[in-house]
Design an enzyme around this catalytic site. Structure first.
Site, PDB file in Angstrom:
ATOM      1  N   VAL A  32       0.832  -1.214   0.000  1.00 42.83           N
ATOM      2  CA  VAL A  32       0.000   0.000   0.000  1.00 42.83           C
ATOM      3  C   VAL A  32       0.869   1.269   0.000  1.00 42.83           C
ATOM      4  CG1 VAL A  32      -1.836   1.265   1.192  1.00 42.83           C
ATOM      5  CG2 VAL A  32      -1.863  -1.233   1.180  1.00 42.83           C
ATOM      6  N   GLY A 149     -11.022  -1.395   1.209  1.00 44.98           N
ATOM      7  CA  GLY A 149      -9.951  -0.970   0.287  1.00 44.98           C
ATOM      8  C   GLY A 149     -10.355   0.250  -0.518  1.00 44.98           C
ATOM      9  N   ILE A 151     -13.164   0.853  -1.993  1.00 47.44           N
ATOM     10  CA  ILE A 151     -14.604   1.174  -2.002  1.00 47.44           C
ATOM     11  C   ILE A 151     -14.855   2.363  -1.073  1.00 47.44           C
ATOM     12  CG2 ILE A 151     -16.943   0.324  -1.547  1.00 47.44           C
ATOM     13  CD1 ILE A 151     -15.824  -2.539  -1.685  1.00 47.44           C
ATOM     14  N   GLU A 205      -2.364 -15.213   2.916  1.00 46.26           N
ATOM     15  CA  GLU A 205      -1.024 -15.324   3.499  1.00 46.26           C
ATOM     16  C   GLU A 205      -0.685 -16.799   3.705  1.00 46.26           C
ATOM     17  OE1 GLU A 205       0.796 -12.596   4.574  1.00 46.26           O
ATOM     18  OE2 GLU A 205      -0.742 -11.210   3.898  1.00 46.26           O
ATOM     19  N   LYS A 220     -13.008  -5.093  10.367  1.00 47.56           N
ATOM     20  CA  LYS A 220     -13.679  -4.150   9.469  1.00 47.56           C
ATOM     21  C   LYS A 220     -15.116  -3.875   9.911  1.00 47.56           C
ATOM     22  CE  LYS A 220     -10.666  -5.559   5.692  1.00 47.56           C
ATOM     23  NZ  LYS A 220     -10.493  -6.569   4.637  1.00 47.56           N
ATOM     24  N   GLY A 318      -5.703  -4.793  -2.430  1.00 49.61           N
ATOM     25  CA  GLY A 318      -4.826  -4.561  -3.585  1.00 49.61           C
ATOM     26  C   GLY A 318      -4.158  -3.210  -3.500  1.00 49.61           C
TER      27      GLY A 318
END
Ligand code: HSE
Length: 432
Positions: A32, A149, A151, A205, A220, A318
């Protein structure tokens, strides 16, 4: 005509305009953090136009060296260089984890710098303290990228839907598990194989616990619930169930009920004023839009009393989608240097989160151990209204029970067992 249009917009209308300069620091040059630097360079002029100031990355904090990068001279290893530099007005935190991110964010705020972060673990665990410190120092602490992310979701909830009383939020908040479930549903791939594929593609992961056991989705939904309720809701107070136990038989039964299995983070205000919040796999009717959200995509449904259901859909993870949300927060920090953006929640209130047994829901139950007729007779006795489907396997049926508190559903399951009927698997459904 075309040429004039292009040249007019090449500089985004900035010719002749003398813009100020804001200097920022980026903590962490991982996926990021590097995306943030990339967007700021690539879209420099457009961003300057929208922020009404140029934004320059002065420092990047990372323990690693990146000698081949064109901006290698910006790297530092000691946070105090950033902390002590009065020119740095905004700190972007993209390190992940609670420590040392919390320490660095706190020190940034105390040094008079606004903070933008993508770190959901940090916000879910320490959001209130950071928001309080930002408020005390008349600064901003923004975290749009921490949920969904790329959105837009936190701003729409706190600003565009501000006129509403929000009664419920339900979201597919984890891309990795949604990818795994999609593979199970559309390609009949077993959980272990789908997980391996997700790992090979770089979604999951090596240690996939945070994703497949629901902890990432929990952080979240806690952030969304804290925003909606105005009080901090901690992950430790939330019931969490992951997707490890979902079988291809469950997937086949969902299909028979015209539903799809999704890992749902759910927040709902109960009639008694308490908050029902949990993360669990659910059978979602295909008539509801969340059922059609596939692959690594995320989606969030927010129910307001004026708007009714509003859906947000897009890439929940992403490099560039997440960096896009972080940079939007940086622009907001630049535009609100003098007037703080109102984003805040209060400390947690004891007893405000309801026990998960209080949730009123209907359940899918897969049953065997007796003949179908016998099972149906008992099911009709125990539930007011059941929906049945014949078995994916011989001598087995599945039912969807009538809505009742989860504690009642557990009693039904125990009674089946006492009558010699096995509950092979069980799962909540989703009703908004
Ligand atoms: N592991 C997360 C996911 C990344 O799969 O959705 C984004 O938070």
């Amino acid at each position: 005509m075309t040429d004039a249009f292009v040249s007019e917009n090449k500089n985004n209308g900035l010719e002749g305009v003398k813009l100020g300069m804001v200097k920022i620091a980026v903590l962490g040059h991982g996926v990021v953090g590097s995306g943030v630097v990339e967007i700021l360079m690539k879209n420099h002029e457009g961003i300057a136009h929208r922020a009404k100031e140029e934004i320059e990355v002065k420092y990047i904090l990372d323990l690693r060296d990146f000698p081949d990068l064109p901006y290698a001279d910006k790297f530092v290893k000691d946070f105090s260089v950033i902390e002590k530099d009065p020119e740095v007005e905004i700190v972007v935190e993209c390190m992940g984890g609670v420590n040392p991110a919390f320490d660095f964010c706190m020190r940034s705020l105390k040094a008079g710098k606004s903070v933008a972060t993508s770190n959901k673990e940090l916000v879910a665990a320490k959001g209130q303290e950071l928001l309080q410190t930002a408020q005390d120092n008349n600064l901003n602490f923004l975290f749009e990228a921490s949920v969904g992310g790329g959105i837009p979701i936190l701003r729409p909830i706190s600003q565009c839907m501000a006129a509403n009383e929000i009664s419920a939020v339900a979201g597919i908040l984890n891309g990795t598990t949604n990818f795994i479930l999609t593979k199970m549903i559309t390609e009949n791939m077993a959980f272990d194989d789908a997980l391996r594929l997700a790992q090979n593609l770089g979604y999951a992961e090596k240690n996939p616990t945070a994703d497949v056991d629901g902890h990432d989705a929990c952080r979240k939904i806690c952030i969304l619930a804290s925003l909606v309720s105005g009080k901090h809701i901690y992950p430790d107070d939330v019931y969490v169930e992951g997707i490890r136990n979902i079988t291809l038989d469950d997937v086949a039964y969902a299909e028979k009920f015209d539903a799809a299995i999704k890992l749902i983070g759910l927040f709902r205000k109960q009639d008694n004023g308490k908050i029902q919040i949990n993360v669990a796999p659910r059978m979602v009717s295909k008539s509801f839009p969340l059922a059609g959200v596939n692959d690594v995509f995320n989606a969030i449904c927010v129910v307001g009393d004026a708007t009714d259901e509003v859906m947000f859909y897009g890439k929940g993870a992403g490099k560039m989608p997440t960096a896009s949300a972080v940079v939007a927060d940086v622009i907001d920090c630049v535009k609100h240097r003098k007037a703080r953006k109102y984003l805040y929640w209060e400390p947690a209130e004891k007893g405000m989160v309801a026990d998960y047994h209080e949730e009123v829901c209907s359940m899918y139950m897969r049953l065997n151990g007796k003949s179908s007729e016998e099972i149906m007779t008992v099911a009709n006795e125990l539930c007011r209204e059941c929906i049945y489907t014949d078995g994916v396997n011989e001598d087995e049926i599945a039912i969807i029970t009538d809505v009742a508190p989860y504690s009642e559903q557990e009693k039904i399951a125990k009674t089946f067992l006492a009558r010699g009927i096995n509950v092979v698997s069980a799962m909540r459904t989703l009703k908004m």
